[in-house]
Design an enzyme around this catalytic site. Structure first.
Site, short mmCIF file in Angstrom:
data_model
loop_
_atom_site.label_atom_id
_atom_site.label_comp_id
_atom_site.label_asym_id
_atom_site.label_seq_id
_atom_site.Cartn_x
_atom_site.Cartn_y
_atom_site.Cartn_z
CD GLU A 100 -78.69 36.12 87.20
OE1 GLU A 100 -79.04 36.69 88.25
OE2 GLU A 100 -78.95 34.93 86.97
CD GLU A 150 -78.05 29.89 84.78
OE1 GLU A 150 -79.14 30.03 85.37
OE2 GLU A 150 -77.04 30.54 85.08
#
Ligand code: G3I
Length: 382
Positions: free
Chosen positions: A164, A288
């Site tokens: 991220e 995810e």
């Protein structure tokens, strides 16, 4: 082939009113795929993974062992879990989890070496509270990655090395982001350089492990392009990045507010990201995935929260359709997708219920009793 489960439920409830319900009606066990497990059904396409947490790898072990071919550690390998006190590494839980996975034939994904969240205070600040220097931070990062990746050498197939680093508008995540939990002290102290350095260090520690850059909302065009640019730059600089992880935390019903990220959550947009990244020669993992029942950004109040018993059948079906549509696209791209991981195993253990306290969510393939849901049937029946 459509699922038989909805029809069967209705038959049980209204056997006289509904036509087509009789003693010889087919049951789920007669469905050609009913006896197959998820990993068997997807054996010709890609690994199917689930993330497990400190306890769920034990409490949910039958599901993990039967249905999944890969396991990611949800929290057990994050910085604060492995080195909460400088120089003191705590590997016991992660070791137990990885041993469990390997003993049961599951491929292993290590998550996540460098992230702006779940880090101990000593990493970015000196004991006087002042930020450490760039050299100090990079040196601490190298020490952490070297120790951790060496410890698991040969036991982890894929590492999320950097997690991220990009924002929704395509800019780098910096230390000046508005919300505290969005700020990156990595970038604030070391600048963009920490990213390449993290990959080089991990590669030196385990040259055979596949190294991934992992990020979310890849369906937002600005993010998608910025992630592509970052990966392309790293590859041009001979940085050992081998794959890209697309998180895929999505919603059953995308928002109709054009300014909300989930309004852009389409199969088409995610497929575009997958193909774009693969064009760089990178391996693609969906890392995810979960499908929330709630509409992103909608102002729900407590009375609107679902319990497992109150979820409307129509919403269960919608969730199943959403899973089916994304998995159909994943199968279509199985030459470039090597692994698809669900962020959780069953609905009794999901970060989406942890986060919004009091608001339970039911985003996975198995219900709170660990039974397969309509969403499970939907991705099995094709
Ligand atoms: O470790 C403490 C424990 O000591 C304490 O008793 C307990 C009480 O609440 O909290 C525990 O920490 C929690 C931790 O999960 C472990 O359960 C944190 O409060 C909680 O914030 C943390 O949430 C995790 C979250 O990352 C942190 O940002 C979620 O479980 C985890 O699913 C989530 O995972 C992230 C991925 O790493 C990256 N992509 C997004 C994904 C979802 O947010």
């Amino acid at each position: 082939m459509p699922s038989l489960r909805p029809l069967l439920s209705l038959c049980l409830l209204f056997p006289v009113i509904l036509t087509g319900c009789n003693a010889s009606a087919p049951n789920a066990a007669e469905s050609p795929n009913a006896l197959m497990t998820l990993k068997e059904r997807y054996a010709d396409f890609f690994l199917v993974g689930a993330t497990a947490d400190l306890e769920s790898y034990i409490t949910h072990s039958p599901l993990l062992k039967n249905h999944f071919s890969s396991m990611t550690t949800e929290n057990a390998m994050k910085f604060e879990q492995l080195q909460n006190i400088e120089g003191e590494f705590t590997f016991e839980t992660a070791d137990n989890m990885i041993n469990f996975a390997r003993e049961n034939g599951l491929s292993t994904r290590g998550h996540a070496l460098v992230w702006h969240r779940q880090t101990p205070d000593w990493l970015f600040n000196n004991s006087d509270g002042k930020p450490v220097s760039k050299d100090e931070l990079l040196s601490k990062m190298r020490a952490h990655i070297t120790t951790v990746v060496s410890h698991f050498k040969g036991r982890i197939e894929a590492w999320d090395v950097v997690n991220e680093a990009i924002m929704d508008d395509g800019t780098m995540r910096t230390h000046t982001e508005e919300a505290d939990d969005q700020k990156s002290a990595w970038y604030g102290i070391a600048g963009e350089e920490y990213i390449a350095e993290a990959f080089h260090t991990a590669h030196a520690a385990d040259p055979k492990a596949k190294l991934f850059y992992n990020d979310y909302y890849n369906y937002i065009p600005a993010r998608q392009q910025a992630i592509f640019n970052l990966l392309q730059t790293l590859l041009n600089q001979d940085v050992p990045v081998h794959g890209v992880g697309l998180q895929a935390h999505i919603n059953t019903i995308p928002s109709n507010d054009p300014n909300h990220q989930s309004s852009q959550q389409s199969v088409k947009n995610l497929e575009k990201a997958i193909q774009l990244y693969a064009s760089l020669g990178l391996e693609v993992h969906i890392t995810e995935m979960d499908v929330s029942l709630y509409i992103g950004g909608f102002p729900y109040t407590e009375k609107d929260y679902y319990t497992e018993a109150s979820i409307p059948e129509s919403l269960k079906l919608k969730q199943a359709e959403r899973y089916a549509a994304f998995f159909e696209m994943f199968r279509r791209n199985s030459d470039i997708i090597a692994s698809v991981t669900l962020w959780g195993i069953a609905d009794d253990n999901t970060w989406l219920s942890e986060f919004d306290s009091g608001r339970a969510d039911f985003p996975l393939l198995f219900d709170t009793q660990h039974q397969p849901k309509k969403a499970f049937d939907a991705i099995m029946n094709f």
